[in-house]
Design a protein around this motif. Structure first.
Motif, PDB file in Angstrom:
ATOM      1  N   ARG A 188      -1.040  10.748   5.843  1.00 49.42           N
ATOM      2  CA  ARG A 188      -0.016  10.668   4.587  1.00 49.42           C
ATOM      3  C   ARG A 188       1.006   9.613   5.364  1.00 49.42           C
ATOM      4  N   GLN A 191       1.544   6.467  -6.669  1.00 49.93           N
ATOM      5  CA  GLN A 191       0.462   7.416  -7.291  1.00 49.93           C
ATOM      6  C   GLN A 191       0.955   8.843  -7.014  1.00 49.93           C
ATOM      7  N   HIS A 224       1.125   4.280  -2.771  1.00 46.24           N
ATOM      8  CA  HIS A 224       0.816   5.369  -2.378  1.00 46.24           C
ATOM      9  C   HIS A 224       1.969   6.228  -2.817  1.00 46.24           C
ATOM     10  N   ARG A 253       0.897  -1.075  -0.116  1.00 50.89           N
ATOM     11  CA  ARG A 253      -0.062  -0.027  -0.032  1.00 50.89           C
ATOM     12  C   ARG A 253       0.959   1.194   0.132  1.00 50.89           C
ATOM     13  N   GLY A 259      -5.848   6.701  -0.390  1.00 50.95           N
ATOM     14  CA  GLY A 259      -4.611   7.278   0.500  1.00 50.95           C
ATOM     15  C   GLY A 259      -4.045   8.258  -0.563  1.00 50.95           C
ATOM     16  N   SER A 260      -4.658   9.033  -1.410  1.00 48.37           N
ATOM     17  CA  SER A 260      -4.311   9.796  -2.599  1.00 48.37           C
ATOM     18  C   SER A 260      -4.705  11.202  -2.348  1.00 48.37           C
ATOM     19  N   PHE A 314       0.779   5.717   5.546  1.00 46.80           N
ATOM     20  CA  PHE A 314       0.870   5.110   4.419  1.00 46.80           C
ATOM     21  C   PHE A 314       2.365   4.814   4.310  1.00 46.80           C
ATOM     22  N   GLU A 367      -7.538   1.378  -1.022  1.00 46.92           N
ATOM     23  CA  GLU A 367      -6.766   2.206  -0.508  1.00 46.92           C
ATOM     24  C   GLU A 367      -5.972   3.168  -1.547  1.00 46.92           C
ATOM     25  N   THR A 368      -5.808   2.639  -2.839  1.00 43.06           N
ATOM     26  CA  THR A 368      -5.104   3.242  -3.793  1.00 43.06           C
ATOM     27  C   THR A 368      -5.816   4.898  -4.003  1.00 43.06           C
TER      28      THR A 368
END
Length: 727
Positions: free
Chosen positions: A484, A39, A36, A32, A272-273, A487, A268-269
């Motif tokens: 942040r 991305q 993160h 993950r 978490g952005s 992650f 979560e992609t």
């Protein structure tokens, strides 16, 4: 049970499994974190499942924004129909990145493509353009909608727009500013009435008041060097459900590590952005919407002084909300209707069509993400969008039921579900609960306190902070945000995580899952349930304290008087009168007075349908399917366009509502003297009514009256006498 708990072999098997799950969970967090990082490094990060091509980059506009319009490239085995109105899915810029509306095959975009509709997507970049405002974004979206319409000149209808959450109110603002552009607008989990809710269930609406207003929003923007970090919005969302945030989500992955990883990483992609907003954008949202509640009450104006009035919207509005949504409860999704209208008749005379449906349990994100919701509610709305677009004005509730063996004419139903629209009144909206007058005064007091505190901040604190935080410092603070950091800390850059990848591969090669009936596994689950219950209880206590604090503080007569809300001071909740609009309504009634005898057989059939169905208050997709089949069977030269059909249906509906008896007494004038045409029109009427049947006694009586009119040759002298009497 006691002997089982002392079984050494069972104990050993459990701990081997528990250790392996722990290692695999760490590796999942490592993956993950790497996703993160990847991305964050992309120029245009998104989670779209579908291929897309750029159509219009908002950064090139006269007032540049970080939004873009892309065309979704349909798969080779999914053709699109150029005659169908295109669909535009607009994702929310509420902290997270773009793509949630097309994250899966079974999604809003997926359903649109499955129906053969050209599909477009409006997303955004991680960073805003300098000076970008919410109004700029709304104007850019208007440009995008015009672009899509221009690309589909053969389409029978204007572009359909689906706005998710924050994007919904943004699209409504755009449509109020440019009512000529959009077709039907679907609002999925979108708040429009921000004070609304019920006690004990919707704690987030109290947040602005408990924090003393929006001065903290201004502080966050100044500390960010003019940038507001969307991670703060994500953190607010997560704080609503501490049990899920701090335990259940993680434990769900740990306990189902052999099956849950892919789904977890996919979600979560997106989760978490977090993206960034200009400080002035977030301040506008907080001041005017979250705390000020100025959208539905018509208190917002554009930079050139034009009032944003949601009553200007001419397109059908579809509201999809859920009782399980603690971000946008049904009251916040629907009470704007009560803010705009005093009764259902005003909705009709204003020419607005509003359709709503309430899911019984799905959560806020499930409205956009859930595959079950996509294949049912979103699938049905998309497949029946032409029917909704043709609806007469009024308020309706969509009822979606599964087709079974008792369903009549199932061949006229699209898919597994029957889509039915039932007429509703404003009392149905009031029945879901809401604020009383005292609560409205509390929220109005909180809004005024917010203005005072914001003024104090701007006067005394902002001059010392604004523009004085170096960008590297602001960027470092954003990188260290807990949402942040949680992650990044598990990524490969962390030296303590470097052995995990190899260890996880070894575990997968020697995986030994414990048996489902192992007593130690049962004890683990019981412990998890206990932790979840404790966290839920703590969240409920916190919410109760928050609500009590808000009610007591802002219910104080002293505080209300200090901010200028004395006992006799009214609280503006209902939108103000608009004399221009009222004049337009009167003009419409005057025009309709001369339309009773204008038309031919199509108008006669539609008027008869409206007259017969009006007492039942139900519109069924089977009847609309039958109408479409009749239309398709006509020679192309005689076929009424879909746009013309909508105009005729709305006009005939308004005529029946204006003067029901006159509408039927003048019906023979539309029929003419051609007996063959009489028979054809009556056959069409029977075919459409037969799709669902006429159940009520009143409906049967009206049908018999219409049948008599179709069978009797009109008497011109009698008609002239009738018209003269009305004139």
């Amino acid at each position: 049970m006691e002997s089982a708990m002392t079984d050494w072999a069972g104990f050993q098997n459990y701990w081997v499994d528990a250790w392996q799950r722990y290692v695999l969970s760490l590796d999942t967090l490592r993956q993950r974190a790497n996703i993160h990082r990847e991305q964050a490094a992309k120029a245009v990060p998104n989670v779209l499942h579908f291929q897309a091509e750029l159509v219009h980059d908002g950064r090139t506009l006269e007032r540049p924004v970080n939004y873009a319009l892309v065309r979704i490239i349909p798969p080779d085995d999914v053709p699109t129909d150029p005659a169908k109105a295109p669909i535009i899915v607009v994702d929310p810029r509420a902290g997270h990145g773009p793509g949630i509306g097309g994250m899966k095959k079974d999604s809003q975009i997926g359903m649109a493509l499955a129906e053969g509709r050209p599909c477009y997507f409006v997303g955004f970049l991680p960073k805003p353009m300098p000076g970008q405002t919410i109004e700029d974004v709304c104007r850019a979206e208007a440009v995008f909608v015009a672009d899509v319409a221009a690309r589909h000149p053969e389409a029978e209808g204007k572009p359909v727009i689906i706005g998710n959450c924050q994007a919904g109110w943004q699209i409504m603002m755009m449509a109020a500013m440019r009512p000529d552009l959009p077709g039907p607008i679907m609002l999925a989990g979108s708040p429009l009435s921000y004070w609304a809710g019920v006690r004990g269930k919707n704690p987030m609406r109290y947040l602005g008041g408990v924090l003393g207003g929006t001065w903290l929003t201004a502080l966050a923007g100044d500390l960010g060097n003019g940038i507001f970090d969307g991670a703060n919005l994500v953190a607010n969302f997560e704080s609503l459900n501490p049990a899920n945030t701090y335990w259940t989500k993680g434990y769900n992955v740990y306990s189902k590590i052999d099956t849950e990883v892919e789904r977890f990483l996919d979600f979560e992609t997106w989760w978490g952005s977090p993206v960034l907003l200009n400080a002035q954008e977030m301040q506008w949202i907080a001041d005017n919407l979250f705390v000020g509640n100025k959208l539905a009450t018509g208190q917002l104006r554009t930079s050139d002084g034009v009032r944003i009035d949601l009553r200007n919207i001419r397109s059908p509005i579809i509201v999809f909300c859920s009782w399980g949504d603690n971000i946008t409860p049904p009251q916040q999704a629907l009470d704007w209707i009560l803010d705009l209208y005093d009764d259902g008749g005003e909705i009709v005379t204003s020419g607005q069509t509003i359709v709503y449906t309430m899911h019984h349990s799905i959560g806020h994100l499930g409205i956009f993400v859930s595959g079950k919701v996509a294949t049912k509610e979103h699938g049905e709305f998309v497949s029946c969008m032409d029917m909704i677009d043709a609806l007469p004005p009024g308020l309706y509730e969509a009822v979606i039921t599964e087709v079974n063996e008792d369903t009549a004419n199932p061949d006229l139903v699209h898919g597994r579900y029957l889509f039915r629209l039932e007429a509703r009144t404003l009392d149905h909206i009031r029945a879901i609960g809401g604020n009383d007058a005292a609560d409205e005064r509390r929220f109005a007091t909180a809004a005024r306190v917010s203005e005072i505190n914001r003024g104090l901040y701007e006067t005394f604190a902002a001059p010392m902070l604004r523009g004085r935080v170096p960008e590297p410092v602001a960027e470092t603070v954003r990188a260290a945000h807990p949402n942040r950091l949680r992650f990044a800390m598990f990524g490969d850059e962390n030296p303590f995580m470097q052995p995990i990848k190899g260890l996880a591969e070894l575990v997968r090669a020697n995986r030994q899952p414990v048996h489902a009936d192992n007593p130690w596994l049962a004890a683990e689950r019981m412990t998890s349930d206990w932790i979840t219950a404790c966290l839920q209880a703590s969240g409920e206590v916190r919410d109760a304290v928050t609500e009590a604090t808000f009610l007591a503080t802002y219910g104080s007569p002293l505080l209300q008087a200090l901010v200028g809300l004395g006992p006799q001071q009214p609280v503006l909740r209902h939108v103000e009168r608009d004399l221009t609009r009222e004049a337009a309504v009167e003009h419409l009634k005057t025009r309709l007075e001369h339309r009773f005898t204008i038309g031919h057989m199509p108008e006669a059939v539609l008027r008869s349908l409206v007259y017969i169905r009006l007492p039942e208050g139900v519109i069924d997709e089977r009847g609309f399917t039958a109408l479409k089949m009749v239309r398709a069977a006509q020679p192309p030269a005689q076929r009424i366009s879909l746009a013309r059909f909508k105009e005729l249906l709305r006009e005939q509906f308004l005529l029946v509502c204006l003067d029901e008896e006159r509408a039927i007494e003048t019906l023979p004038r539309l029929l003419g003297d051609d007996a063959a045409q009489h028979k054809t029109g009556l056959d069409v009427l029977h075919r459409v009514l037969g799709a669902t049947g006429v159940e009520s006694e009143e409906g049967k009586r009206r049908l018999a009256r219409i049948e008599a009119l179709f069978d009797v040759k009109p008497k011109q002298k009698h008609l002239e006498t009738t018209e003269a009497a009305h004139d």
